[in-house]
Scaffold this motif. Structure first.
Motif, PDB file in Angstrom:
ATOM      1  N   LYS A 465       0.815  -1.219   0.000  1.00  0.00           N
ATOM      2  CA  LYS A 465       0.000   0.000   0.000  1.00  0.00           C
ATOM      3  C   LYS A 465       0.847   1.267   0.000  1.00  0.00           C
ATOM      4  CE  LYS A 465      -4.271  -1.738   2.054  1.00  0.00           C
ATOM      5  NZ  LYS A 465      -5.264  -1.598   3.146  1.00  0.00           N
ATOM      6  N   LYS A 466       2.002   1.228   0.647  1.00  0.00           N
ATOM      7  CA  LYS A 466       2.840   2.415   0.727  1.00  0.00           C
ATOM      8  C   LYS A 466       3.728   2.591  -0.503  1.00  0.00           C
ATOM      9  CE  LYS A 466       3.034   2.606   5.787  1.00  0.00           C
ATOM     10  NZ  LYS A 466       3.921   2.618   6.986  1.00  0.00           N
ATOM     11  N   ASN A 467       3.599   1.670  -1.445  1.00  0.00           N
ATOM     12  CA  ASN A 467       4.455   1.743  -2.627  1.00  0.00           C
ATOM     13  C   ASN A 467       3.670   1.300  -3.862  1.00  0.00           C
ATOM     14  OD1 ASN A 467       6.731   1.991  -4.289  1.00  0.00           O
ATOM     15  ND2 ASN A 467       7.451  -0.071  -3.818  1.00  0.00           N
ATOM     16  N   TYR A 468       2.506   1.943  -4.074  1.00  0.00           N
ATOM     17  CA  TYR A 468       1.678   1.590  -5.216  1.00  0.00           C
ATOM     18  C   TYR A 468       2.456   1.644  -6.524  1.00  0.00           C
ATOM     19  CZ  TYR A 468      -2.795   1.712  -2.707  1.00  0.00           C
ATOM     20  OH  TYR A 468      -3.842   1.451  -1.870  1.00  0.00           O
ATOM     21  N   ARG A 469       3.189   2.745  -6.719  1.00  0.00           N
ATOM     22  CA  ARG A 469       3.840   2.964  -8.013  1.00  0.00           C
ATOM     23  C   ARG A 469       4.915   1.922  -8.301  1.00  0.00           C
ATOM     24  NH1 ARG A 469       1.301   6.308 -11.676  1.00  0.00           N
ATOM     25  NH2 ARG A 469      -0.026   7.677 -10.443  1.00  0.00           N
ATOM     26  N   GLY A 470       5.525   1.376  -7.268  1.00  0.00           N
ATOM     27  CA  GLY A 470       6.591   0.414  -7.481  1.00  0.00           C
ATOM     28  C   GLY A 470       6.152  -1.034  -7.429  1.00  0.00           C
ATOM     29  N   THR A 471       4.947  -1.304  -6.886  1.00  0.00           N
ATOM     30  CA  THR A 471       4.542  -2.704  -6.713  1.00  0.00           C
ATOM     31  C   THR A 471       3.191  -3.037  -7.332  1.00  0.00           C
ATOM     32  OG1 THR A 471       3.543  -2.213  -4.550  1.00  0.00           O
ATOM     33  CG2 THR A 471       5.852  -2.935  -4.573  1.00  0.00           C
ATOM     34  N   ALA A 472       2.316  -2.056  -7.518  1.00  0.00           N
ATOM     35  CA  ALA A 472       1.025  -2.309  -8.159  1.00  0.00           C
ATOM     36  C   ALA A 472       1.114  -1.935  -9.644  1.00  0.00           C
ATOM     37  CB  ALA A 472      -0.076  -1.502  -7.471  1.00  0.00           C
ATOM     38  N   ILE A 473       0.070  -2.262 -10.389  1.00  0.00           N
ATOM     39  CA  ILE A 473       0.027  -1.934 -11.817  1.00  0.00           C
ATOM     40  C   ILE A 473      -1.151  -0.994 -12.043  1.00  0.00           C
ATOM     41  CG2 ILE A 473      -0.175  -2.826 -14.163  1.00  0.00           C
ATOM     42  CD1 ILE A 473       0.948  -5.476 -13.162  1.00  0.00           C
ATOM     43  N   SER A 474      -0.835   0.233 -12.366  1.00  0.00           N
ATOM     44  CA  SER A 474      -1.874   1.243 -12.529  1.00  0.00           C
ATOM     45  C   SER A 474      -2.538   1.141 -13.890  1.00  0.00           C
ATOM     46  CB  SER A 474      -1.271   2.642 -12.368  1.00  0.00           C
ATOM     47  OG  SER A 474      -0.405   2.930 -13.457  1.00  0.00           O
ATOM     48  N   MET A 475      -3.739   1.701 -13.986  1.00  0.00           N
ATOM     49  CA  MET A 475      -4.405   1.781 -15.276  1.00  0.00           C
ATOM     50  C   MET A 475      -3.593   2.640 -16.239  1.00  0.00           C
ATOM     51  SD  MET A 475      -6.852  -0.224 -14.914  1.00  0.00           S
ATOM     52  CE  MET A 475      -7.401  -1.099 -13.461  1.00  0.00           C
ATOM     53  N   GLU A 476      -2.875   3.603 -15.690  1.00  0.00           N
ATOM     54  CA  GLU A 476      -1.990   4.422 -16.508  1.00  0.00           C
ATOM     55  C   GLU A 476      -0.922   3.550 -17.165  1.00  0.00           C
ATOM     56  OE1 GLU A 476       0.813   8.416 -15.892  1.00  0.00           O
ATOM     57  OE2 GLU A 476       0.381   7.099 -14.193  1.00  0.00           O
ATOM     58  N   LYS A 477      -0.337   2.625 -16.401  1.00  0.00           N
ATOM     59  CA  LYS A 477       0.674   1.729 -16.943  1.00  0.00           C
ATOM     60  C   LYS A 477       0.056   0.797 -17.975  1.00  0.00           C
ATOM     61  CE  LYS A 477       4.639  -0.373 -17.324  1.00  0.00           C
ATOM     62  NZ  LYS A 477       5.796   0.283 -17.972  1.00  0.00           N
ATOM     63  N   ILE A 478      -1.144   0.309 -17.712  1.00  0.00           N
ATOM     64  CA  ILE A 478      -1.803  -0.593 -18.647  1.00  0.00           C
ATOM     65  C   ILE A 478      -2.078   0.117 -19.968  1.00  0.00           C
ATOM     66  CG2 ILE A 478      -3.955  -1.845 -19.090  1.00  0.00           C
ATOM     67  CD1 ILE A 478      -3.906  -2.567 -16.068  1.00  0.00           C
ATOM     68  N   ARG A 479      -2.515   1.360 -19.900  1.00  0.00           N
ATOM     69  CA  ARG A 479      -2.752   2.112 -21.133  1.00  0.00           C
ATOM     70  C   ARG A 479      -1.451   2.318 -21.897  1.00  0.00           C
ATOM     71  NH1 ARG A 479      -5.984   5.010 -17.618  1.00  0.00           N
ATOM     72  NH2 ARG A 479      -4.513   6.749 -17.534  1.00  0.00           N
ATOM     73  N   GLU A 480      -0.347   2.567 -21.159  1.00  0.00           N
ATOM     74  CA  GLU A 480       0.953   2.743 -21.809  1.00  0.00           C
ATOM     75  C   GLU A 480       1.401   1.448 -22.485  1.00  0.00           C
ATOM     76  OE1 GLU A 480       5.141   2.276 -22.266  1.00  0.00           O
ATOM     77  OE2 GLU A 480       4.155   1.462 -20.493  1.00  0.00           O
ATOM     78  N   VAL A 481       1.145   0.313 -21.835  1.00  0.00           N
ATOM     79  CA  VAL A 481       1.527  -0.989 -22.399  1.00  0.00           C
ATOM     80  C   VAL A 481       0.718  -1.282 -23.658  1.00  0.00           C
ATOM     81  CG1 VAL A 481       1.374  -3.480 -21.998  1.00  0.00           C
ATOM     82  CG2 VAL A 481       2.396  -2.002 -20.265  1.00  0.00           C
ATOM     83  N   ILE A 482      -0.568  -0.955 -23.640  1.00  0.00           N
ATOM     84  CA  ILE A 482      -1.436  -1.250 -24.778  1.00  0.00           C
ATOM     85  C   ILE A 482      -0.950  -0.552 -26.045  1.00  0.00           C
ATOM     86  CG2 ILE A 482      -3.754  -0.769 -25.702  1.00  0.00           C
ATOM     87  CD1 ILE A 482      -4.857  -1.529 -22.958  1.00  0.00           C
ATOM     88  N   LYS A 483      -0.318   0.596 -25.887  1.00  0.00           N
ATOM     89  CA  LYS A 483       0.203   1.316 -27.058  1.00  0.00           C
ATOM     90  C   LYS A 483       1.216   0.482 -27.829  1.00  0.00           C
ATOM     91  CE  LYS A 483      -0.073   5.753 -24.620  1.00  0.00           C
ATOM     92  NZ  LYS A 483       0.754   6.864 -24.074  1.00  0.00           N
ATOM     93  N   ARG A 484       1.857  -0.476 -27.163  1.00  0.00           N
ATOM     94  CA  ARG A 484       2.886  -1.306 -27.810  1.00  0.00           C
ATOM     95  C   ARG A 484       2.287  -2.423 -28.662  1.00  0.00           C
ATOM     96  NH1 ARG A 484       7.021  -2.352 -22.694  1.00  0.00           N
ATOM     97  NH2 ARG A 484       6.991  -0.226 -21.865  1.00  0.00           N
TER      98      ARG A 484
END
Length: 601
Positions: A465-484
């Motif tokens: 919980k204290k490290n969402y950006r480093g351990t969870a996968i955000s929708m922002e990251k998923i959208r960035e991945v989909i571009k590939r």
């Protein structure tokens, strides 16, 4: 890859090298290779930069052997007197670029070994598998970060590197690394040089992204290393005959997969006047012959994706045969070099009023299935049915004729393990006429951003919980991945709490490879919990999702069921069952097409 441009490198070299980078970013690999090779000829003293760029280019295409070969060439050009002179001129740590190249070289080699490890396990060659496991595990690794900066800002990301798998994104402004301030390029080089030798440790970043300061903790571990440990145990048990996974006679090959006409074994399908067969076949050694009703097929090289569908040496075989009115029975036979054979029979109902060529909607259908019950961190309660939900979805997808189903086991479902598949392996293997389905069952959560905006996450098993950006996968990251991805249609189905934010945070309609459709179905909306049905042994959302495939009213006359129809059905039924407490969301994020399921193809 950090690029030490400066007076020590001539202008012609820089302009030619940059042209190679530009074309690589556009996925024009022919021109990219041309300019990288020209740059090597122009300035051999800086050849390591161009060789490493070539290695990255080949890795983007899934060509591990070529990537490794070029990284070896790069290694030969560092550590010389001219190399150290250049490093000194640019005020870099002496072995900075040498460490980068060695880290990348060992990374590519590890990925090659891991690929061969899975190949040997698929064949049941457990002694070879154990040998490869030991090769992987007995190596001391440096960190292949895989990020290039313009000053202190991340300008370029290499697929597969630690940065790509651990929360860093293109455009991030680096403010601190492990507490050290990053105010200049020299600061970045100094701290980055330390990271290169920190494999297995945790690195703490402070970055600025879209006006927000974000703290990220990244674990410097390749997911394949932990997976290799598990595979080693499995191989040893199989070798000792102590598991049920030992190779049986009927699974020793040869192997066969009928891509077209797409049908399950023994299921009748409606055909046209000609039946075009596309068959994948492989054997432990070599395939001697593939026939359909004793007619020889023509062989060709399989695609990168197709080579992963079967074990052994996979090739593609094609033949087109006429149909007659009524029932047509076809027997596909594969014969290997040792005289062993395998047969598969399908039946096609000929229809004289149909067109001459059988309709094809997708070249390949690929699914990624993830289910997580137990989390490493006690902050998240264990779930009862997520793994079972994932298994049931997998079974349903196989019935729907998917060519490849990638199941990420719970033990491997870390952030890095999930992104290795979604962000690193799938982009180069999917084609422009392929379909991708991604299912996730597990915890989800949200983070409140400045201004009251919310960001949704799916939570891998190592999430904190204290490290969402480093351990969870955000929708922002998923959208960035989909571009590939180059896929025609993409459908995301997330059975997790609060994952509804994935359907409301804008679109992904960017990049050089637009899709005909990117759609998402999520278990609930803001402040809603994804409920479980104890009697059914499933999450309510997933149970309803599975029920949709048995609802004949949702199918068209051609046996097609659309993702949009499933989405609206699930939304209505779950809301009704929970009396409005859980309201799934469906949204098209890009394009005007619609993901299609069915035994039709």
């Amino acid at each position: 890859m950090l690029s030490p441009y400066g007076e020590a490198v001539n202008a012609d070299y820089i302009s030619t090298f940059c042209l190679g980078i530009s074309y690589m970013m556009l996925d024009d690999y022919t021109k990219s290779e041309k300019y990288f090779l020209q740059s090597i000829a122009l300035y051999p003293d800086a050849a390591y930069m161009s060789y490493m760029a070539l290695a990255q280019m080949y890795y983007k295409q899934g060509k591990l052997e070529e990537a490794y070969r070029h990284s070896l060439e790069a290694t030969k050009t560092v550590g010389t007197s001219k190399y150290y002179k250049m490093q000194k001129h640019l005020k870099m740590p002496p072995d900075f670029y040498k460490n980068i190249i060695e880290a990348a070289r060992d990374f590519y080699n590890m990925r090659l070994l891991f690929k061969n490890l899975n190949y040997q396990m698929g064949l049941g060659n457990y002694p070879n598998a154990i040998k490869i496991c030991n090769q992987i595990l007995n190596k001391t690794y440096k960190v292949h970060v895989g990020a290039d900066s313009g000053g202190t800002k991340i300008e370029f990301m290499s697929e597969g590197g630690m940065a790509d798998l651990n929360g860093i994104m293109q455009g991030d402004q680096l403010l601190e690394i492990n507490g050290a301030k990053i105010g200049s390029t020299q600061d970045l080089w100094r701290e980055a040089d330390k990271i290169l030798t920190m494999y297995g440790s945790t690195v703490r970043y402070k970055i600025e992204r879209t006006g927000r300061v974000i703290d990220i903790e990244s674990k410097m571990v390749y997911p394949e290393i932990e997976q290799t440990k598990l595979i080693l145990q499995e191989a040893k048990l199989n070798l000792a005959g102590k598991t049920k996974k030992t190779v049986k006679k009927d699974t020793e090959g040869p192997w066969i997969k009928i891509l077209e006409p797409k049908t399950a074994r023994g299921i009748k399908i409606i055909g046209n006047q000609m039946a075009a067969f596309v068959i994948l076949a492989s054997a432990r050694d070599l395939v001697r012959m593939v026939t359909v009703n004793d007619v020889n097929c023509i062989s060709a090289e399989a695609s990168l994706l197709e080579k992963t569908i079967l074990p052994g040496n996979v090739k593609r075989y094609t033949v087109t045969l006429p149909l007659v009115q009524g029932s047509n029975r076809f027997v596909v036979k594969v014969l290997d070099a040792k005289g062993k054979n395998v047969r598969q029979q399908i039946e096609i109902q000929g229809n004289e009023t149909s067109s001459k060529v059988m309709d094809k909607i997708y070249d390949h259908k690929v699914a990624v299935i993830i289910g997580i019950n137990k989390y490493n961190n006690s902050e998240y309660e264990s779930l009862d049915f997520a793994v079972r939900d994932a298994q049931s979805v997998k079974e349903q997808i196989i019935k729907m004729g998917f060519d490849k189903v990638i199941e990420i086991p719970e033990a491997n479902a870390t952030r890095a393990g999930i992104l290795r598949v979604l962000a690193d392996e799938l982009p180069y293997s999917l084609g422009k006429n392929d379909a991708l389905f991604v299912y996730f069952a597990g915890h989800g959560d949200t983070e409140e951003l400045k201004g009251g905006e919310m960001e949704g996450y799916i939570l891998p098993r190592d999430a904190k919980k204290k490290n969402y950006r480093g351990t969870a996968i955000s929708m922002e990251k998923i959208r960035e991945v989909i571009k590939r991805y180059k896929a025609k249609h993409i459908l995301l189905v997330f059975d997790s709490c609060y994952s509804g934010y994935g359907a409301i945070l804008g679109t992904v309609n960017q990049g050089s490879h637009p899709h005909d459709a990117v759609q998402i179905i999520t278990a609930g909306g803001k402040n809603e919990t994804a409920g479980e049905d104890g009697k059914a042994g499933h999450g309510i959302f997933t149970k309803t999702f599975l029920d949709s495939f048995g609802n004949k009213s949702l199918y068209s006359g051609k046996g097609i069921i659309l993702a949009s129809d499933i989405g609206y059905f699930v939304k209505k039924e779950v809301s009704k069952q929970t009396e409005g407490k859980q309201n799934p969301q469906f949204k098209s994020l890009e394009g005007e097409g619609d993901f299609k399921f069915g035994n039709f193809d």
